[in-house]
Design a protein around this motif. Structure first.
Motif, PDB file in Angstrom:
ATOM      1  N   THR A 245       6.688  27.658  54.779  1.00  0.00           N
ATOM      2  CA  THR A 245       5.744  28.629  55.347  1.00  0.00           C
ATOM      3  C   THR A 245       6.031  30.016  54.780  1.00  0.00           C
ATOM      4  O   THR A 245       5.122  30.726  54.346  1.00  0.00           O
ATOM      5  N   ASN A 246       7.308  30.404  54.767  1.00  0.00           N
ATOM      6  CA  ASN A 246       7.609  31.746  54.262  1.00  0.00           C
ATOM      7  C   ASN A 246       7.281  31.880  52.773  1.00  0.00           C
ATOM      8  O   ASN A 246       6.699  32.873  52.350  1.00  0.00           O
ATOM      9  N   LEU A 247       7.633  30.844  51.989  1.00  0.00           N
ATOM     10  CA  LEU A 247       7.376  30.959  50.546  1.00  0.00           C
ATOM     11  C   LEU A 247       5.878  31.014  50.252  1.00  0.00           C
ATOM     12  O   LEU A 247       5.424  31.810  49.420  1.00  0.00           O
ATOM     13  N   THR A 249       3.451  31.891  52.449  1.00  0.00           N
ATOM     14  CA  THR A 249       2.910  33.149  52.995  1.00  0.00           C
ATOM     15  C   THR A 249       3.238  34.316  52.063  1.00  0.00           C
ATOM     16  O   THR A 249       2.395  35.175  51.806  1.00  0.00           O
ATOM     17  N   ASN A 250       4.477  34.349  51.552  1.00  0.00           N
ATOM     18  CA  ASN A 250       4.843  35.416  50.609  1.00  0.00           C
ATOM     19  C   ASN A 250       3.926  35.389  49.385  1.00  0.00           C
ATOM     20  O   ASN A 250       3.481  36.434  48.918  1.00  0.00           O
ATOM     21  N   SER A 251       3.660  34.177  48.862  1.00  0.00           N
ATOM     22  CA  SER A 251       2.846  34.095  47.644  1.00  0.00           C
ATOM     23  C   SER A 251       1.431  34.611  47.922  1.00  0.00           C
ATOM     24  O   SER A 251       0.778  35.135  47.016  1.00  0.00           O
ATOM     25  N   LEU A 311      13.068  39.486  56.564  1.00  0.00           N
ATOM     26  CA  LEU A 311      14.066  38.502  57.023  1.00  0.00           C
ATOM     27  C   LEU A 311      13.741  37.096  56.530  1.00  0.00           C
ATOM     28  O   LEU A 311      14.593  36.212  56.533  1.00  0.00           O
ATOM     29  N   GLY A 312      12.485  36.908  56.097  1.00  0.00           N
ATOM     30  CA  GLY A 312      12.024  35.572  55.725  1.00  0.00           C
ATOM     31  C   GLY A 312      12.906  34.860  54.713  1.00  0.00           C
ATOM     32  O   GLY A 312      13.372  33.738  54.966  1.00  0.00           O
ATOM     33  N   LEU A 313      13.172  35.507  53.583  1.00  0.00           N
ATOM     34  CA  LEU A 313      13.954  34.835  52.537  1.00  0.00           C
ATOM     35  C   LEU A 313      15.423  34.678  52.936  1.00  0.00           C
ATOM     36  O   LEU A 313      16.075  33.718  52.527  1.00  0.00           O
TER      37      LEU A 313
HETATM   38 MG   LIG Z   1       8.150  36.690  53.934  1.00  0.00          MG
END
Ligand SMILES: [Mg+2]
Ligand SMILES: Nc1ncnc2c1ncn2[C@@H]1O[C@H](COP(=O)(O)OP(=O)(O)OP(=O)(O)O)[C@@H](O)[C@H]1O
Length: 346
Positions: A245-247, A249-251, A311-313
């Protein structure tokens, strides 16, 4: 005089003592009326030599033992077996103790350095948390005050302000939840629930969940080829869905409008390599090394505006490392970024 063993020292001292005694006894034997035979002098000197050597040896041994014990007690190494403290009189005992004390002091210095570093991390962490919480708290405060000062009665503004306050509260809740996850990982309290997970299916679910956000930015989400067979990995499904989800969402957040995000799977010997690739602006080298640090953001104002806390990564790294695997990034600025991590095959 360096590196003399206690045994050698006592031997030399006993010899000197015997020589002085010999001179004294021979001197006495020349006094009038005194008659001592040569054999008597010889036997007497042997007895003096052996007696002196034995006494000196024992006294020095007891002395060294006492001192070493004191040193080790001061070094808090009382766990050491008593026998290992018994000095070996044929070696340079004090020289060895000196070396051990130096080693001990070096260890303590390293410990102090480590503690200082941790203390600095802690201070920085608390500072960051306070800073991150300030923004949503101040905006909630602002909206509530404006509502109390009359906007509550104004149908044009009341719902709008309440919605904005709710959004800030949601942001705060997300931040607290992320902090809680990080703290639990760092204190080792978070246990993974490993199961057999179909990583293709999981990735598809996460992409479907992000479809709306992607559409808003005209970003196409998809696999690099059609994976019509499951790929099983040994993983904690919930935690890996957080990573994906984080990767993804970041993209979307940091990718370019009209771009695309692609997921690849590679079959390594015992692992599966999962890559999330985008064609956005990418990340320059100096930033790449720091992305996985807590609260690290490349473009601070922009990332905050997009709701990120940085904080995601850091959480992704904790999750992947808890799986005893690794996560990394590579990027050519201007051409996009690729985040890859491995998982054990199941
Ligand atoms: Mg993120
Ligand atoms: N695909 C990407 N392309 C360009 N920059 C990226 C990409 N992914 C992450 N970054 C940069 O790395 C920073 C850290 O990302 P991370 O996911 O840790 O935090 P965040 O997205 O800002 O906040 P959070 O994930 O906690 O909501 C981002 O702020 C962004 O600057």
């Amino acid at each position: 005089m360096k590196d003399l063993s206690p045994r050698y020292l006592t031997l030399v001292t006993a010899l000197i003592f015997t020589a002085i005694s010999a001179v004294a006894i021979i001197g006495i034997s020349f006094l009038p009326g005194v008659e001592i035979h040569a054999e008597q002098i010889f036997i007497g000197l042997i007895i003096i030599f052996l007696g002196a050597w034995f006494a000196l040896y024992k006294i020095l041994q007891a002395f060294i033992y006492d001192k070493i014990k004191l040193i080790f007690r001061n070094m808090h190494s009382l766990k050491i077996e008593r026998d290992s403290l018994k000095p070996d009189m044929s070696k340079d005992v004090l020289g060895e103790v000196n070396e051990q004390v130096i080693d001990w002091a070096e260890d303590r210095m390293a410990e102090i350095k480590d503690l200082r570093q941790k203390e600095n991390f802690r201070k920085e962490f608390v500072g960051n948390v306070a800073h991150e919480l300030k923004t949503p708290i101040f905006s909630i405060q602002g909206y509530i005050l404006t509502l109390l000062e009359g906007a509550l009665e104004d149908p044009n503004f009341n719902r709008k302000f309440l919605k904005k306050a709710a959004k800030s509260a949601e942001r705060m809740a997300m931040l607290v939840e992320d902090l809680d996850t990080i703290t639990q990982f760092e204190s080792g309290n978070l246990k993974l629930e490993l199961e057999r997970v179909d990583i293709v299916e999981l990735s598809r679910e996460i992409m479907d969940g992000r479809e709306r956000e992607a559409e808003q930015k005209e970003i196409v989400l998809g696999f690099s080829k059609s994976y019509d067979r499951p790929i099983y990995v040994q993983a904690d499904g919930f935690r890996i869905s957080q990573v994906l989800t984080n990767l993804i969402t970041n993209s979307i957040n940091y990718g370019k409008k009209g771009g695309k995000t692609t997921i690849h799977f590679y079959d390594l010997d015992e692992q599966i390599l999962i890559e999330v690739e985008d064609d956005g602006p990418g990340i320059t080298k100096p930033h790449q090394g720091r992305l996985f640090e807590r609260f690290y953001r490349v473009d601070k104002s922009r990332a905050r505006h997009q709701g990120g806390t940085g904080l995601g990564l850091a959480i992704c790294k904790h999750i992947i490392e808890a799986h005893k695997q690794s996560i990394s990034v590579r990027s050519e600025p201007g051409k996009g970024a690729v985040f890859s991590f491995t998982l054990a095959k199941a």
